[in-house]
Design an enzyme around this catalytic site. Structure first.
Site, PDB file in Angstrom:
ATOM      1  CB  CYS A 198      -1.094   0.001   1.240  1.00 54.14           C
ATOM      2  SG  CYS A 198      -0.275   0.240   2.866  1.00 54.14           S
TER       3      CYS A 198
ATOM      4  CB  CYS B  58      -3.734   1.332   6.985  1.00 52.29           C
ATOM      5  SG  CYS B  58      -3.620   2.786   7.951  1.00 52.29           S
TER       6      CYS B  58
ATOM      7  CB  SER C   8       0.472  -3.222   2.861  1.00 50.28           C
ATOM      8  OG  SER C   8       1.446  -2.352   3.506  1.00 50.28           O
TER       9      SER C   8
ATOM     10  CG  ASP D 212      -5.172   4.531   3.173  1.00 51.49           C
ATOM     11  OD1 ASP D 212      -5.413   4.324   4.167  1.00 51.49           O
ATOM     12  OD2 ASP D 212      -4.108   5.439   2.704  1.00 51.49           O
TER      13      ASP D 212
END
Length: 158
Positions: free
Chosen positions: A15, A20, A22, A126
């Site tokens: 990410c 967060c 990954s 995200d």
């Protein structure tokens, strides 16, 4: 075509900041593979170096613990050696996929793709600036994507 030896499968989940999506994806994919009896290597990284050395966001850790999924990682940035070290590099979204493709060296042996391409083609939103429920949604998506990825690589019987 027969399924690969699980020990030959090495996956990098990517990410932006590696705090967060990954690390959660790494933890969920590793956990799901173990539940299936598959001993694969899973790691995570970010395309940006904002959080190198940091632990995952506390909301990421809380959601994993709530779902009994062990999580233990420190943020790092993607390096060009990752494109040879890993067999699969899974991007959380299109922006990270584009960044990965732009930095992919000519000697890359990894399959670089959007993780969602194994299921529904959707990116992982995200959750960083949103509500805690976004982390729960991210977790559920990581579970579905882990199952879809493992089904694709190893077949549905594993």
């Amino acid at each position: 075509m027969s399924a690969p030896n699980p020990q030959d499968v090495k996956v990098l989940v990517v990410c932006l900041g590696n705090i967060c999506r990954s690390p959660m994806g790494e933890a969920v994919l590793q956990h799901t593979a173990k539940q299936r009896g598959l001993d694969i290597t899973v790691d995570s990284a970010g395309t940006a170096g904002y959080h190198v050395g940091d632990e995952p966001d506390e909301r990421t850790t809380a959601v994993c613990k709530k779902n009994n999924v062990p999580i233990d990682s420190l943020a790092r940035q993607v390096s060009t050696s990752d494109f040879v070290k890993f067999t699969h590099i899974l991007a959380a979204d299109e922006n990270n996929l584009k960044h990965l493709q732009s930095m992919k060296p000519s000697n890359s042996t990894a399959t670089v793709s959007l993780w969602g391409s194994y299921l529904d083609g959707k990116p992982i939103p995200d959750p960083y600036y949103g509500r805690a429920s976004g982390f729960d949604d991210c977790f559920k998506q990581c579970v579905r994507l882990s199952d879809a990825f493992l089904d694709d690589v190893f077949g549905k019987e594993n």
